[in-house]
Design a protein around this motif. Sequence first.
Motif, PDB file in Angstrom:
ATOM      1  N   LEU A   1      37.859  20.592 -22.031  1.00 19.80           N
ATOM      2  CA  LEU A   1      37.958  21.175 -20.693  1.00 19.80           C
ATOM      3  C   LEU A   1      37.091  20.408 -19.703  1.00 19.80           C
ATOM      4  CD1 LEU A   1      38.832  23.339 -18.655  1.00 19.80           C
ATOM      5  CD2 LEU A   1      36.955  24.753 -19.520  1.00 19.80           C
ATOM      6  N   ASN A   2      35.894  20.037 -20.128  1.00 17.97           N
ATOM      7  CA  ASN A   2      35.000  19.307 -19.229  1.00 17.97           C
ATOM      8  C   ASN A   2      35.492  17.893 -18.968  1.00 17.97           C
ATOM      9  OD1 ASN A   2      32.439  20.754 -18.259  1.00 17.97           O
ATOM     10  ND2 ASN A   2      32.881  21.572 -20.298  1.00 17.97           N
ATOM     11  N   PHE A   3      36.057  17.257 -19.980  1.00 22.34           N
ATOM     12  CA  PHE A   3      36.652  15.938 -19.765  1.00 22.34           C
ATOM     13  C   PHE A   3      37.809  16.051 -18.780  1.00 22.34           C
ATOM     14  CE2 PHE A   3      39.857  12.734 -20.689  1.00 22.34           C
ATOM     15  CZ  PHE A   3      39.115  11.582 -20.496  1.00 22.34           C
ATOM     16  N   TRP A   4      38.657  17.056 -18.956  1.00 18.10           N
ATOM     17  CA  TRP A   4      39.806  17.266 -18.075  1.00 18.10           C
ATOM     18  C   TRP A   4      39.340  17.536 -16.636  1.00 18.10           C
ATOM     19  CZ3 TRP A   4      44.643  16.115 -17.818  1.00 18.10           C
ATOM     20  CH2 TRP A   4      45.463  16.717 -16.884  1.00 18.10           C
ATOM     21  N   THR A   5      38.337  18.393 -16.489  1.00 22.80           N
ATOM     22  CA  THR A   5      37.806  18.709 -15.165  1.00 22.80           C
ATOM     23  C   THR A   5      37.271  17.454 -14.487  1.00 22.80           C
ATOM     24  OG1 THR A   5      37.247  20.943 -15.913  1.00 22.80           O
ATOM     25  CG2 THR A   5      36.160  20.158 -13.900  1.00 22.80           C
ATOM     26  N   PHE A   6      36.496  16.676 -15.216  1.00 25.51           N
ATOM     27  CA  PHE A   6      35.960  15.415 -14.699  1.00 25.51           C
ATOM     28  C   PHE A   6      37.096  14.503 -14.249  1.00 25.51           C
ATOM     29  CE2 PHE A   6      34.703  11.000 -15.551  1.00 25.51           C
ATOM     30  CZ  PHE A   6      33.587  10.885 -14.732  1.00 25.51           C
ATOM     31  N   ALA A   7      38.140  14.389 -15.078  1.00 23.02           N
ATOM     32  CA  ALA A   7      39.278  13.524 -14.755  1.00 23.02           C
ATOM     33  C   ALA A   7      40.023  14.011 -13.512  1.00 23.02           C
ATOM     34  CB  ALA A   7      40.229  13.451 -15.951  1.00 23.02           C
ATOM     35  N   VAL A   8      40.168  15.320 -13.367  1.00 21.93           N
ATOM     36  CA  VAL A   8      40.856  15.874 -12.193  1.00 21.93           C
ATOM     37  C   VAL A   8      40.057  15.590 -10.925  1.00 21.93           C
ATOM     38  CG1 VAL A   8      41.636  18.015 -11.080  1.00 21.93           C
ATOM     39  CG2 VAL A   8      42.152  17.602 -13.489  1.00 21.93           C
ATOM     40  N   TYR A   9      38.741  15.684 -10.993  1.00 18.25           N
ATOM     41  CA  TYR A   9      37.918  15.342  -9.831  1.00 18.25           C
ATOM     42  C   TYR A   9      38.109  13.858  -9.477  1.00 18.25           C
ATOM     43  CZ  TYR A   9      35.332  19.655  -9.055  1.00 18.25           C
ATOM     44  OH  TYR A   9      34.984  20.931  -8.708  1.00 18.25           O
ATOM     45  N   GLY A  10      38.147  13.002 -10.479  1.00 18.75           N
ATOM     46  CA  GLY A  10      38.375  11.580 -10.225  1.00 18.75           C
ATOM     47  C   GLY A  10      39.744  11.322  -9.631  1.00 18.75           C
ATOM     48  N   TYR A  11      40.748  12.002 -10.163  1.00 17.52           N
ATOM     49  CA  TYR A  11      42.109  11.859  -9.633  1.00 17.52           C
ATOM     50  C   TYR A  11      42.175  12.303  -8.175  1.00 17.52           C
ATOM     51  CZ  TYR A  11      47.030  12.903  -8.819  1.00 17.52           C
ATOM     52  OH  TYR A  11      48.286  12.970  -8.281  1.00 17.52           O
ATOM     53  N   ASP A  12      41.554  13.437  -7.868  1.00 15.16           N
ATOM     54  CA  ASP A  12      41.587  13.940  -6.494  1.00 15.16           C
ATOM     55  C   ASP A  12      40.886  12.984  -5.540  1.00 15.16           C
ATOM     56  OD1 ASP A  12      42.356  15.944  -4.580  1.00 15.16           O
ATOM     57  OD2 ASP A  12      40.255  16.564  -4.513  1.00 15.16           O
ATOM     58  N   LYS A  13      39.786  12.395  -5.987  1.00 16.99           N
ATOM     59  CA  LYS A  13      39.087  11.422  -5.140  1.00 16.99           C
ATOM     60  C   LYS A  13      39.966  10.192  -4.901  1.00 16.99           C
ATOM     61  CE  LYS A  13      35.693   9.593  -2.860  1.00 16.99           C
ATOM     62  NZ  LYS A  13      35.059  10.191  -1.700  1.00 16.99           N
ATOM     63  N   ALA A  14      40.636   9.725  -5.958  1.00 17.75           N
ATOM     64  CA  ALA A  14      41.535   8.579  -5.803  1.00 17.75           C
ATOM     65  C   ALA A  14      42.678   8.906  -4.840  1.00 17.75           C
ATOM     66  CB  ALA A  14      42.083   8.149  -7.161  1.00 17.75           C
ATOM     67  N   GLN A  15      43.219  10.108  -4.958  1.00 16.51           N
ATOM     68  CA  GLN A  15      44.293  10.524  -4.056  1.00 16.51           C
ATOM     69  C   GLN A  15      43.778  10.636  -2.616  1.00 16.51           C
ATOM     70  OE1 GLN A  15      46.907   9.678  -5.796  1.00 16.51           O
ATOM     71  NE2 GLN A  15      48.027  11.502  -5.149  1.00 16.51           N
ATOM     72  N   SER A  16      42.547  11.069  -2.473  1.00 13.88           N
ATOM     73  CA  SER A  16      41.939  11.168  -1.147  1.00 13.88           C
ATOM     74  C   SER A  16      41.870   9.794  -0.483  1.00 13.88           C
ATOM     75  CB  SER A  16      40.534  11.760  -1.274  1.00 13.88           C
ATOM     76  OG  SER A  16      39.834  11.680  -0.077  1.00 13.88           O
ATOM     77  N   ARG A  17      41.481   8.804  -1.243  1.00  7.61           N
ATOM     78  CA  ARG A  17      41.376   7.444  -0.701  1.00  7.61           C
ATOM     79  C   ARG A  17      42.741   6.867  -0.363  1.00  7.61           C
ATOM     80  NH1 ARG A  17      36.901   5.273  -4.966  1.00  7.61           N
ATOM     81  NH2 ARG A  17      35.095   6.069  -3.863  1.00  7.61           N
ATOM     82  N   ARG A  18      43.755   7.199  -1.169  1.00 10.97           N
ATOM     83  CA  ARG A  18      45.108   6.664  -0.965  1.00 10.97           C
ATOM     84  C   ARG A  18      45.908   7.443   0.071  1.00 10.97           C
ATOM     85  NH1 ARG A  18      46.045   7.215  -6.923  1.00 10.97           N
ATOM     86  NH2 ARG A  18      44.875   5.490  -7.785  1.00 10.97           N
ATOM     87  N   GLY A  19      45.443   8.640   0.389  1.00 17.33           N
ATOM     88  CA  GLY A  19      46.211   9.487   1.295  1.00 17.33           C
ATOM     89  C   GLY A  19      47.365  10.171   0.590  1.00 17.33           C
ATOM     90  N   GLY A  20      47.248  10.327  -0.726  1.00 15.76           N
ATOM     91  CA  GLY A  20      48.313  10.948  -1.510  1.00 15.76           C
ATOM     92  C   GLY A  20      48.130  12.447  -1.642  1.00 15.76           C
ATOM     93  N   GLY A  21      48.977  13.052  -2.483  1.00 19.78           N
ATOM     94  CA  GLY A  21      48.913  14.491  -2.737  1.00 19.78           C
ATOM     95  C   GLY A  21      47.595  14.860  -3.405  1.00 19.78           C
TER      96      GLY A  21
ATOM     97  N   ARG B   1      31.675  15.315  -9.298  1.00 19.10           N
ATOM     98  CA  ARG B   1      31.213  15.301  -7.895  1.00 19.10           C
ATOM     99  C   ARG B   1      30.210  14.187  -7.680  1.00 19.10           C
ATOM    100  NH1 ARG B   1      27.923  19.290  -6.021  1.00 19.10           N
ATOM    101  NH2 ARG B   1      28.151  18.477  -3.945  1.00 19.10           N
ATOM    102  N   ARG B   2      29.286  14.058  -8.608  1.00 17.50           N
ATOM    103  CA  ARG B   2      28.214  13.070  -8.439  1.00 17.50           C
ATOM    104  C   ARG B   2      28.726  11.633  -8.588  1.00 17.50           C
ATOM    105  NH1 ARG B   2      22.659  13.441  -8.053  1.00 17.50           N
ATOM    106  NH2 ARG B   2      21.598  11.580  -8.783  1.00 17.50           N
TER     107      ARG B   2
ATOM    108  N   LYS C   1      33.544  15.707  -2.642  1.00 19.94           N
ATOM    109  CA  LYS C   1      33.277  17.068  -2.182  1.00 19.94           C
ATOM    110  C   LYS C   1      31.772  17.340  -2.105  1.00 19.94           C
ATOM    111  CE  LYS C   1      37.634  18.663  -2.562  1.00 19.94           C
ATOM    112  NZ  LYS C   1      38.405  18.961  -1.391  1.00 19.94           N
ATOM    113  N   THR C   2      30.999  16.358  -1.748  1.00 22.68           N
ATOM    114  CA  THR C   2      29.551  16.531  -1.725  1.00 22.68           C
ATOM    115  C   THR C   2      29.059  17.255  -0.475  1.00 22.68           C
ATOM    116  OG1 THR C   2      29.292  14.319  -0.793  1.00 22.68           O
ATOM    117  CG2 THR C   2      29.090  14.524  -3.182  1.00 22.68           C
TER     118      THR C   2
END
Length: 91
Positions: free
Chosen positions: A10-30, A53-54, A59-60
Amino acid sequence: MLAAALFGGLNFWTFAVYGYDKAQSRRGGGRVSERHLLTLAALGGSPGALLGRRLFRHKTRKQPFVNYLKAIVALQAIAMAGLIGWAASAP
């Protein structure tokens, strides 16, 4: 053993989702909703959320997200301390 594997997954998945969201933020994606990110943390993925987050600097400064995540972590710490105290006092 199974609980530790599920917690780690669960923690690995959560970490990965945060990374994915950050990547999407930079790309302007969903994006991943803040509700989804906080739900993962509340289900037990708060260590992965804090690490994500760190490391991703994600989302800091976003309020009230930061306060919600801090509240989740605090409640989980209190619950864990209570559980450890209860287990230590059990005969």
